[in-house]
Design a protein around this motif. Structure first.
Motif, short mmCIF file in Angstrom:
data_model
loop_
_atom_site.label_atom_id
_atom_site.label_comp_id
_atom_site.label_asym_id
_atom_site.label_seq_id
_atom_site.Cartn_x
_atom_site.Cartn_y
_atom_site.Cartn_z
N ARG D 21 0.82 -1.20 0.00
CA ARG D 21 0.00 0.00 0.00
C ARG D 21 0.86 1.26 0.00
NH1 ARG D 21 -3.38 -1.52 3.71
NH2 ARG D 21 -2.13 -0.69 5.41
N GLY D 22 1.99 1.16 0.69
CA GLY D 22 2.89 2.31 0.71
C GLY D 22 3.43 2.64 -0.67
N ILE D 23 3.69 1.61 -1.43
CA ILE D 23 4.25 1.82 -2.79
C ILE D 23 3.15 2.20 -3.77
CG2 ILE D 23 5.54 0.74 -4.67
CD1 ILE D 23 6.68 -1.21 -2.56
N TYR D 24 2.02 1.55 -3.64
CA TYR D 24 0.91 1.74 -4.58
C TYR D 24 -0.36 2.13 -3.81
CZ TYR D 24 4.06 -0.86 -7.69
OH TYR D 24 5.12 -1.27 -8.44
N PRO D 25 -0.39 3.34 -3.25
CA PRO D 25 -1.53 3.70 -2.38
C PRO D 25 -2.88 3.62 -3.09
CG PRO D 25 -0.12 5.61 -2.84
CD PRO D 25 0.60 4.41 -3.33
N ASP D 26 -2.90 3.82 -4.40
CA ASP D 26 -4.17 3.73 -5.13
C ASP D 26 -4.33 2.38 -5.83
OD1 ASP D 26 -4.82 6.38 -4.46
OD2 ASP D 26 -3.48 7.09 -6.05
N GLY D 27 -3.44 1.47 -5.56
CA GLY D 27 -3.50 0.17 -6.21
C GLY D 27 -2.50 0.11 -7.35
N MET D 28 -1.95 -1.09 -7.61
CA MET D 28 -0.99 -1.26 -8.69
C MET D 28 -1.63 -0.90 -10.03
SD MET D 28 0.65 -4.88 -7.41
CE MET D 28 2.17 -4.73 -8.35
N HIS D 29 -2.89 -1.30 -10.19
CA HIS D 29 -3.59 -1.03 -11.45
C HIS D 29 -3.64 0.46 -11.74
CE1 HIS D 29 -6.25 -1.64 -8.02
NE2 HIS D 29 -7.02 -0.71 -8.53
N ALA D 30 -3.82 1.26 -10.69
CA ALA D 30 -3.91 2.72 -10.90
C ALA D 30 -2.56 3.27 -11.37
CB ALA D 30 -4.35 3.40 -9.61
N THR D 31 -1.49 2.79 -10.76
CA THR D 31 -0.16 3.26 -11.17
C THR D 31 0.13 2.87 -12.61
OG1 THR D 31 0.64 3.10 -8.90
CG2 THR D 31 2.31 3.05 -10.65
N ILE D 32 -0.21 1.65 -12.95
CA ILE D 32 0.03 1.18 -14.33
C ILE D 32 -0.82 1.98 -15.31
CG2 ILE D 32 -0.25 -0.79 -15.89
CD1 ILE D 32 0.42 -2.58 -13.41
N ALA D 33 -2.08 2.18 -14.99
CA ALA D 33 -2.96 2.92 -15.90
C ALA D 33 -2.44 4.35 -16.09
CB ALA D 33 -4.39 2.92 -15.37
N ALA D 34 -1.99 4.97 -15.00
CA ALA D 34 -1.47 6.33 -15.11
C ALA D 34 -0.24 6.36 -16.03
CB ALA D 34 -1.12 6.87 -13.72
N ALA D 35 0.60 5.35 -15.90
CA ALA D 35 1.79 5.29 -16.76
C ALA D 35 1.40 5.14 -18.22
CB ALA D 35 2.68 4.12 -16.33
N LEU D 36 0.38 4.35 -18.48
CA LEU D 36 -0.07 4.17 -19.87
C LEU D 36 -0.68 5.47 -20.41
CD1 LEU D 36 -1.71 0.62 -19.64
CD2 LEU D 36 0.56 1.20 -20.51
N ASN D 37 -1.38 6.18 -19.55
CA ASN D 37 -2.08 7.38 -20.02
C ASN D 37 -1.16 8.55 -20.36
OD1 ASN D 37 -4.84 6.70 -20.27
ND2 ASN D 37 -5.04 6.61 -18.03
N THR D 38 0.11 8.42 -20.04
CA THR D 38 1.05 9.48 -20.49
C THR D 38 1.25 9.41 -22.00
OG1 THR D 38 3.01 8.12 -20.14
CG2 THR D 38 2.25 9.44 -18.27
N GLU D 39 0.83 8.32 -22.60
CA GLU D 39 0.91 8.17 -24.05
C GLU D 39 -0.43 8.61 -24.64
OE1 GLU D 39 3.16 6.65 -26.59
OE2 GLU D 39 1.52 7.58 -27.71
N SER D 40 -0.39 9.57 -25.53
CA SER D 40 -1.65 10.16 -26.01
C SER D 40 -2.53 9.16 -26.75
CB SER D 40 -1.34 11.35 -26.92
OG SER D 40 -0.60 10.92 -28.04
N GLU D 41 -1.92 8.16 -27.37
CA GLU D 41 -2.71 7.18 -28.13
C GLU D 41 -3.45 6.19 -27.23
OE1 GLU D 41 -0.17 5.22 -30.90
OE2 GLU D 41 0.20 7.03 -32.08
N ILE D 42 -3.05 6.14 -25.97
CA ILE D 42 -3.65 5.15 -25.06
C ILE D 42 -4.63 5.83 -24.11
CG2 ILE D 42 -3.17 3.45 -23.24
CD1 ILE D 42 -0.37 3.10 -24.45
N GLU D 43 -5.77 5.20 -23.93
CA GLU D 43 -6.76 5.67 -22.96
C GLU D 43 -7.02 4.52 -22.01
OE1 GLU D 43 -10.39 7.98 -24.36
OE2 GLU D 43 -11.27 6.09 -23.68
#
Lengths: 261, 261, 261, 261
Positions: D21-43
């Motif tokens: 939880r300390g590393i991924y307070p919003d969940g691992m999925h949230a961190t991964i999704a945020a990383a993907l969303n830095t790419e404009s082609e990915i939603e």
């Protein structure tokens, strides 16, 4: 994004043979390039055997993302230096589409490392091309099968390396089959062989064939920077090892020496 | 069944370098051949660069089922004619084992169609070889991993075509990994590349390495008759078509004409 | 060496349909087993759906090197427990030949992970099978093409994973082609799918088909000991690491704990 | 073009374990999704085990181009119906990225048809990931090697099918190697397995790992229309044959009958 594409044509039959000239008055390469240019992402130009350096200077190839190759009668006239240059650019990431009788083109044989031989019959027979990998990008928008009413037959065994994937297989009226759409990667370069395209038939005017060519160019395109490191075989000195190690045992090479090639 | 195997050695380091001579007093090829001959199905002899035609005459190759190749310093001294001869025999069904620095041997590069380059470091570091395809015949009797305490490092990118299968991957103390056991088929010939074997270390005296070599020879062996048809590109006349067809449309070639190569 | 082979037959059409019974009075499995037994290295017996555990008890499978599977009408009657047992033995090294309508057999679909669907037509049309990998062991002694005068048509797309190698491709009189001989490895087990064999035609009495089956069994045979480790996912404790490492950072699992499955 | 991506997270460790939880307070999925969303082609959006239908309703999957899957502790809690639904969508063209402990996720095992087992050690040791296919789209912009200072070790044999291509291989401080980036195509769907991502380390915050994930999503994306035909096994009646044929011989099926499944 623009995929800078060069369509290379041997450009002999179109000038020497009235039938071929009738079908392709500006040359087969011109017809193919025009078909590619209907796709906004592709910017296709042409090059021919007769131009200096066959139209494939170092500078030209440096600015080429995908090369399309059609040759037949004059494979032997292609300079070995240009063959090495083309192979080298493929390893660095240039895409390569090899068409029909180009199965015996020197650059293709160089990159495959095999004879690339096959059976053939020139009888204008029916060819039906089947999609055996419908999810492959090269099959996008291509029906499950399509017909070329008059084509030269190519028959197996087609002596190429087992492909990365088989995309198309042809059925011929005379009883043969042929693996007509095959892909490989060599170094950073993508290679696609596509069978149809005998010069005495109007194959490259066929809408589905043209779509396959456009798909092929887009698939073969590698947007990464030129992968020049493919030519290197660097020594990694002990003191630069990623994990600390101590040199042990006898050695053959002196420090700083290049390896044998 | 006897697998007639020829172990080809460059045979230079063993004569010029005291360390190598100390490890392989009769030559590396002799040690390898002896290791192969402990298997009753294998009958291994040797050939070297210095012999006429490098010991690889047409007659000799015609009687060879599997060729094992070790070269390093003198790749450039191997005659191009012999290279073509070896490649041709592989396409016809001769197996080929390429060892260590043989990654840059002309016949291997000829058959791969790629640079076959890699990183390297000569520091006698630990190599641990992992079996990643335990059901493959080449892995028979090989443990899940084994260690060579002193080896030269080879690092990726190893610019060869994607293999048919990956059998071994190496871990190096200095931080690199390497695909150390790879297979390909070219024409009717099976090819196996096996990484270890730097000349200043006693690698070919290692029992597990020897087992891999024996497995490799047995896997590469193709018992079928010489597949000479691989060199042909036969015309199949209309009147001999398997299904009755009628010739249609214009044609380029005259009846009985050979195709262009 | 003896390859202990079990030919599994659904054994329904032979009993319910007079045509099929006329062709295979002892059952298709019996005809196939007899064809295999003409090869001295193969010792083939049979098993059928109707036997307890479909004739595939743990003990029977433990003593089976290669399983040959023909099923059609009663795929759904095969118990899921037996399906898992068969898949498990394949991963451990048992070879598997899947014939014709077995493309929809549960063990095949389980091992492929895809629908394994195809087009079909039952019209007794001509099938011509081409060898597209003449150096493959399964093609040993098989001509470049051979004809089955009456067969059911199977057409692409055949939704299986891209194979390790494509060995045969079929031409059908009605205009279709089909990848008829495909290989995969799953775990330590070799799998070969071979297309022909519709029950209302005498396909398994054909000499060339029988040779392909014998070749297939020999190719699929893995002589290594049962690879039971394929089922394990072992923890490697820090103190048993191959290279000395120190545990760092937080951990989820307690010492000695099993991983999640 | 927008690649509609769903990041599926098991979402248990993040809630039950303070370190995670300390590393991924919003969940691992949230961190991964945020990383993907830095790419404009990915939603990218997320879904979790705890949602109705695990957040993967038919409607949701119908609108999903690429699914990313992270699971570990609760593989067994994923409903078999959802597993079949996911596999079905992959065959139809949905891309699938399977991360780390997802090697044992039901949808991955379903699609591979193998145990997908491996060795493991949770010691926070150094992992160095090597690019062995620098021309592959997933390797775009990724250095020849990069380090994750603390990771769980995964060791071979990784019992998955031989991949289409191997993109990354890992080196571990404790002496193991692992094929960390592998690709397959199943039906019309592209699958990428990527090894790193143990929940007690900040792996998904690593910039290079995030780039691999973005590359992976873009590579796995298949822009073609949903390939629903993958589920069909159509009969092609004689009167609709592409080439005129006459029905011959006995038949099993009645006109218009469905085949056996």
């Amino acid at each position: 994004m623009t995929i800078r594409t060069v369509v290379w044509g041997e450009n002999i039959h179109e000038r020497e043979n009235a039938v071929v000239r009738g079908i392709y008055p500006d040359g087969m390469h011109a017809t193919i390039a025009a078909a590619l240019n209907t796709e906004s992402e592709i910017e296709a130009t042409t090059a021919t055997l007769q131009e200096p350096e066959h139209g494939l200077s170092e500078a030209r190839l440096a600015d080429t993302d995908v090369l399309v190759w059609w040759g037949h009668k004059a494979h032997g006239d292609v300079s070995d230096e240009i063959v090495e240059r083309v192979a080298s650019r493929v390893w660095e990431g240039m895409g390569l589409l090899v068409l029909h009788s180009g199965h015996f083109a020197k650059p293709f044989k160089r990159l495959m490392g095999t004879p690339c031989a096959l059976k053939w019959r020139e009888a204008g027979e029916r060819e039906r091309i089947w999609t055996v990998n419908p999810g492959h990008p090269i099959a996008a928008g291509i029906p499950e099968n399509f017909v070329l009413e008059n084509e030269e037959m190519y028959g197996e065994f087609f002596s190429v390396p087992e492909p990365l994937e088989t995309v198309f297989i042809s059925w011929f009226a005379g009883g043969e089959i042929f693996r007509s759409g095959l892909t490989w990667r060599r170094g950073a370069g993508n290679i696609f062989y596509f069978r149809p395209g005998h010069e005495t038939y109007p194959t490259y005017h066929d809408a589905t064939v043209q779509q396959v060519l456009r798909n092929g160019v887009k698939w073969a395109y590698n947007p990464m920077p030129r992968y020049s490191a493919v030519h290197d075989a660097p020594n990694v000195p002990v003191e630069q090892a990623l994990e600390p190690i101590t040199e042990r045992g006898p050695r053959l090479h002196q420090a700083g020496e290049e390896g044998y090639k």
